[in-house]
Write an enzyme that holds these catalytic residues in place. Structure first.
Site, PDB file in Angstrom:
ATOM      1  N   GLN A 179     -11.209   6.719  -1.309  1.00 16.10           N
ATOM      2  CA  GLN A 179     -11.932   7.600  -2.220  1.00 16.10           C
ATOM      3  C   GLN A 179     -11.684   9.071  -1.928  1.00 16.10           C
ATOM      4  O   GLN A 179     -11.398   9.863  -2.824  1.00 16.10           O
ATOM      5  CB  GLN A 179     -13.443   7.322  -2.121  1.00 16.10           C
ATOM      6  CG  GLN A 179     -13.868   5.960  -2.622  1.00 16.10           C
ATOM      7  CD  GLN A 179     -15.364   5.723  -2.426  1.00 16.10           C
ATOM      8  OE1 GLN A 179     -16.027   6.425  -1.663  1.00 16.10           O
ATOM      9  NE2 GLN A 179     -15.885   4.729  -3.111  1.00 16.10           N
ATOM     10  N   GLY A 180     -11.818   9.459  -0.654  1.00 14.99           N
ATOM     11  CA  GLY A 180     -11.881  10.874  -0.311  1.00 14.99           C
ATOM     12  C   GLY A 180     -10.645  11.663  -0.674  1.00 14.99           C
ATOM     13  O   GLY A 180     -10.716  12.625  -1.443  1.00 14.99           O
ATOM     14  N   GLY A 181      -9.487  11.293  -0.158  1.00 17.54           N
ATOM     15  CA  GLY A 181      -8.271  12.009  -0.484  1.00 17.54           C
ATOM     16  C   GLY A 181      -7.289  12.066   0.664  1.00 17.54           C
ATOM     17  O   GLY A 181      -7.331  11.253   1.585  1.00 17.54           O
ATOM     18  N   ASP A 215      -3.215  -9.796   9.243  1.00 18.81           N
ATOM     19  CA  ASP A 215      -2.036 -10.662   9.255  1.00 18.81           C
ATOM     20  C   ASP A 215      -0.862 -10.002   9.982  1.00 18.81           C
ATOM     21  O   ASP A 215      -0.173 -10.650  10.773  1.00 18.81           O
ATOM     22  CB  ASP A 215      -1.623 -11.014   7.823  1.00 18.81           C
ATOM     23  CG  ASP A 215      -2.730 -11.688   7.043  1.00 18.81           C
ATOM     24  OD1 ASP A 215      -3.420 -12.532   7.636  1.00 18.81           O
ATOM     25  OD2 ASP A 215      -2.913 -11.368   5.855  1.00 18.81           O
ATOM     26  N   GLY A 218       0.827  -1.192   0.000  1.00 21.19           N
ATOM     27  CA  GLY A 218       0.000   0.000   0.000  1.00 21.19           C
ATOM     28  C   GLY A 218       0.867   1.250   0.000  1.00 21.19           C
ATOM     29  O   GLY A 218       2.084   1.200  -0.234  1.00 21.19           O
ATOM     30  N   GLU A 221      -1.657   1.413   8.409  1.00 28.78           N
ATOM     31  CA  GLU A 221      -2.770   0.940   9.233  1.00 28.78           C
ATOM     32  C   GLU A 221      -2.382  -0.153  10.214  1.00 28.78           C
ATOM     33  O   GLU A 221      -3.045  -0.331  11.245  1.00 28.78           O
ATOM     34  CB  GLU A 221      -3.905   0.460   8.323  1.00 28.78           C
ATOM     35  CG  GLU A 221      -5.230   0.294   9.030  1.00 28.78           C
ATOM     36  CD  GLU A 221      -6.379   0.034   8.070  1.00 28.78           C
ATOM     37  OE1 GLU A 221      -7.486  -0.284   8.550  1.00 28.78           O
ATOM     38  OE2 GLU A 221      -6.175   0.137   6.842  1.00 28.78           O
ATOM     39  N   GLU A 240     -14.321  17.511   4.620  1.00 29.59           N
ATOM     40  CA  GLU A 240     -14.937  16.313   5.172  1.00 29.59           C
ATOM     41  C   GLU A 240     -15.216  16.518   6.656  1.00 29.59           C
ATOM     42  O   GLU A 240     -14.774  17.499   7.263  1.00 29.59           O
ATOM     43  CB  GLU A 240     -14.036  15.093   4.930  1.00 29.59           C
ATOM     44  CG  GLU A 240     -13.872  14.758   3.450  1.00 29.59           C
ATOM     45  CD  GLU A 240     -13.016  13.537   3.197  1.00 29.59           C
ATOM     46  OE1 GLU A 240     -12.483  12.971   4.184  1.00 29.59           O
ATOM     47  OE2 GLU A 240     -12.865  13.145   2.037  1.00 29.59           O
ATOM     48  N   ARG A 292      -9.998   8.340  14.181  1.00 29.57           N
ATOM     49  CA  ARG A 292      -9.224   8.948  13.101  1.00 29.57           C
ATOM     50  C   ARG A 292     -10.010  10.050  12.401  1.00 29.57           C
ATOM     51  O   ARG A 292     -11.165   9.853  12.022  1.00 29.57           O
ATOM     52  CB  ARG A 292      -8.821   7.881  12.075  1.00 29.57           C
ATOM     53  CG  ARG A 292      -8.083   8.464  10.883  1.00 29.57           C
ATOM     54  CD  ARG A 292      -7.577   7.381   9.962  1.00 29.57           C
ATOM     55  NE  ARG A 292      -8.623   6.689   9.254  1.00 29.57           N
ATOM     56  CZ  ARG A 292      -9.206   7.123   8.131  1.00 29.57           C
ATOM     57  NH1 ARG A 292      -8.876   8.296   7.632  1.00 29.57           N
ATOM     58  NH2 ARG A 292     -10.127   6.395   7.533  1.00 29.57           N
ATOM     59  N   HIS A 349     -14.015   0.002   8.938  1.00 31.10           N
ATOM     60  CA  HIS A 349     -13.289   0.715   7.889  1.00 31.10           C
ATOM     61  C   HIS A 349     -11.791   0.834   8.154  1.00 31.10           C
ATOM     62  O   HIS A 349     -10.985   0.569   7.264  1.00 31.10           O
ATOM     63  CB  HIS A 349     -13.893   2.114   7.749  1.00 31.10           C
ATOM     64  CG  HIS A 349     -13.262   2.965   6.700  1.00 31.10           C
ATOM     65  ND1 HIS A 349     -13.255   2.606   5.363  1.00 31.10           N
ATOM     66  CD2 HIS A 349     -12.613   4.172   6.772  1.00 31.10           C
ATOM     67  CE1 HIS A 349     -12.639   3.540   4.659  1.00 31.10           C
ATOM     68  NE2 HIS A 349     -12.226   4.490   5.487  1.00 31.10           N
ATOM     69  N   ARG A 380     -16.440  10.930  12.320  1.00 31.94           N
ATOM     70  CA  ARG A 380     -16.997   9.629  11.946  1.00 31.94           C
ATOM     71  C   ARG A 380     -17.595   8.859  13.115  1.00 31.94           C
ATOM     72  O   ARG A 380     -18.598   8.171  12.963  1.00 31.94           O
ATOM     73  CB  ARG A 380     -15.913   8.776  11.272  1.00 31.94           C
ATOM     74  CG  ARG A 380     -15.585   9.247   9.886  1.00 31.94           C
ATOM     75  CD  ARG A 380     -14.507   8.415   9.258  1.00 31.94           C
ATOM     76  NE  ARG A 380     -14.264   8.861   7.885  1.00 31.94           N
ATOM     77  CZ  ARG A 380     -13.278   8.403   7.128  1.00 31.94           C
ATOM     78  NH1 ARG A 380     -12.428   7.506   7.613  1.00 31.94           N
ATOM     79  NH2 ARG A 380     -13.126   8.844   5.894  1.00 31.94           N
ATOM     80  N   HIS A 389     -16.878   3.291   9.244  1.00 34.21           N
ATOM     81  CA  HIS A 389     -17.244   4.359   8.321  1.00 34.21           C
ATOM     82  C   HIS A 389     -18.762   4.475   8.299  1.00 34.21           C
ATOM     83  O   HIS A 389     -19.471   3.464   8.218  1.00 34.21           O
ATOM     84  CB  HIS A 389     -16.731   4.072   6.909  1.00 34.21           C
ATOM     85  CG  HIS A 389     -16.719   5.280   6.030  1.00 34.21           C
ATOM     86  ND1 HIS A 389     -17.866   5.822   5.504  1.00 34.21           N
ATOM     87  CD2 HIS A 389     -15.692   6.061   5.602  1.00 34.21           C
ATOM     88  CE1 HIS A 389     -17.554   6.880   4.780  1.00 34.21           C
ATOM     89  NE2 HIS A 389     -16.240   7.045   4.818  1.00 34.21           N
TER      90      HIS A 389
END
Length: 548
Positions: A66-68, A227, A33, A379, A132, A390, A355, A294, A248
């Protein structure tokens, strides 16, 4: 605090180093990632880097973002405000130093992404900025409207593949971290072509992502099976804040379909949340309405679903300009059209879903873990940036900043350690183990996910957590000692191990704070302004934990 989690052996599989192929590299990065690949790109070209990914390198939580990325890019915005918003969302458990470091580095790291070839959306020649929940200013940099992660990863993957010093092994499962004499020495890997192999490295970077697949409802891809959390725990690494899983608020909810994230930016652009009766309910719960953080929005949605006895609520964008919405959210528009939904006219059914895993490997501001030779980023780690909740779009930011900081620290370590000389030690010897009857892994996985959703979901209580602990302990007793020979079995063992840690931490924290909501302890308790840390005491022993 003592946690009765059985840990029957140090490694998931037995192996004899004399019978396996050996590979040598300077740095091994587990995970492809944004955190892992940014770390790989930051290591000097004079060092060899191997990136090991469980699936295709493009398949990661980062790609689905998606968001940024949040960052102070507007002259009218202030770093101090981004810091304050992050601390406020974290409900007292953020590390103020880490927050300061990450937020101040954000603009430069975002500009680095542009230099690497990322094409962010622009308006009149300037980077477009969205807003957001929880943010006091528009500071979310986005790409392709609502496909920011895909665009960022396209650029980063391209850069990684172009580096002669970086190799990528795709579809390769990392089974365990190799440790000897109190230091991480490499990883044990497996794939269909090579079978098992030992990868020895001067530095190991853990960037395996999250744990969303532990829950029935999740935005995470199928590979997010915790993992890294589990293999770090088996290696004796300290984990922290395992009770904090962020849900989320808006996941597309259609019976029979896969769950799809609907970005928070929809509410940032003015979307309303309505219940099954058409009532816009968020102002009843929070003065910030749909732009609350959130944790507040997810808990309000859960409460409203219980009140109306309806399995979901609805996003309403019908009052917004249709052309703007389709242009701003092309991916979501395509997705919903596939289900015969028009996002500019129809109410979109949504419910919360697991999420982002806030808890993970405890790291310092350079990404160093408690185990010498092991760094962690993204993460899988607990850096102190997020606290108990977060802030939206701080996750890609954390992976980006800590990936770079880990690379800098690893480079310094390589320089200081001098030429590498390794005598391969006999870490483990194969032994005969009892084979048990065939296990229906798919059924067990579904059962675990359903249990975690019921008992470790948005709202928890002592009775439910005790029930979850009993059930997971029962599964652990016959699953963890079992010899599996494929990734599906190892994933279940990792999921059970991580689930048990999460349940134990949630039972210990007798208050409600951020994403951890206890029905039996509904208020925040100042006495709980501390972290719960967990560390295995060793194979064949009960692991222990402590709060601090």
């Amino acid at each position: 605090m003592t946690i009765p989690l059985p840990l029957p052996r140090r490694y998931l599989v037995d192996f004899d180093p004399r019978e396996l192929p050996h590979h040598f590299t300077d740095v091994v990065v587990v995970g492809g990632g944004i955190a892992g690949l940014r770390a790989a790109l930051g290591v000097p070209a004079s060092a060899r880097v191997l990136v090991v990914t469980k699936d295709e390198v493009r398949e990661s939580n980062s790609s689905y973002a998606q968001g940024g990325i949040a960052g102070v890019m507007d002259p009218e915005d202030r770093v101090e405000d981004h810091i304050a918003d992050t601390l406020s969302a974290g409900k007292g458990l953020c590390d103020a130093h880490v927050v300061d470091v990450v937020v101040r580095e954000a603009p430069d790291r975002i500009r680095e992404l542009m230099d690497l070839g990322t094409h962010f959306d622009t308006v009149d020649g300037h980077v477009a900025l969205g807003r957001e929940g929880g943010h006091s200013h528009a500071r979310i940099v986005h790409a392709l409207g609502d496909e920011t992660g895909r665009e960022i990863m396209r650029a980063i993957i391209g850069q990684a593949r172009a580096r002669k010093s970086v190799r990528i092994w795709q579809n390769c499962t990392t089974v365990d971290l190799l440790t000897l004499d109190g230091r991480c020495r490499g990883v044990l890997v497996w794939d269909k072509r090579r079978g098992f192999a030992l990868v020895w490295a001067r530095a190991v970077v853990l960037a395996t992502g999250g744990a969303g697949q532990l829950f029935r409802e999740t935005t995470n891809p199928s590979i997010a099976t915790a993992d890294g959390h589990a293999m770090a725990y088996r290696a004796g690494v300290e984990l922290r804040d395992m009770e904090f899983m962020q849900f989320h608020p808006t996941v597309l909810y259609l019976a029979g379909s896969a769950r799809h994230l609907l970005t928070e930016a929809l509410r940032g652009e003015g979307a309303y949340l309505r219940d099954c009766h058409g009532h816009r309910f968020m102002p009843d719960y929070d003065p910030r309405a749909e732009l609350a953080p959130r944790d507040a929005v997810s808990q309000a949605i859960a409460a409203q679903m219980a009140k109306t006895r309806h399995p979901n609520v609805y996003l309403d964008l019908s009052h917004l300009d249709a052309d703007f919405i389709r242009g701003r959210f092309p991916g979501i528009d395509r997705l919903c059209r596939g289900f015969d939904l028009d996002i500019t006219r129809d109410l979109i059914p949504v419910c919360p879903g697991a999420h982002y895993m806030i808890g993970g490997v405890t790291v310092d501001d350079r990404g160093r873990s408690s185990l010498d030779g092991l760094w962690a980023a993204g993460e899988v780690s607990s850096s102190g940036l997020h606290g108990a909740n977060r802030l939206a779009s701080n996750s890609l930011l954390e992976g980006l900043v800590f990936g770079a900081r880990v690379a800098e620290d690893v480079a310094a370590h390589l320089d200081a350690s001098g030429p590498w000389q390794l005598e391969v030690p006999p870490i483990a010897i194969a032994t005969a183990r009892e084979r048990r009857p065939a296990i229906d892994l798919d059924d067990l996985r579904k059962s675990l996910r359903a249990l975690m959703w019921r008992r470790m979901g948005i709202t928890r209580d002592a009775e439910g957590l005790a029930d979850a602990a009993r059930q997971v302990d029962r599964w652990c007793r016959y699953i963890l000692p079992h010899d599996f020979d494929d990734p599906a079995g190892w994933a279940i063992q990792n999921m059970l191990t991580t689930a048990r840690l999460m349940i134990a931490a949630a039972a210990e924290r007798t208050e409600s704070r951020g994403v951890h909501s206890r029905a039996d302890y509904p208020a925040a308790d100042p006495a709980w302004l501390r972290h719960i840390t967990l560390r295995a005491s060793g194979a064949s022993e009960a692991p222990t934990g402590r709060s601090r």
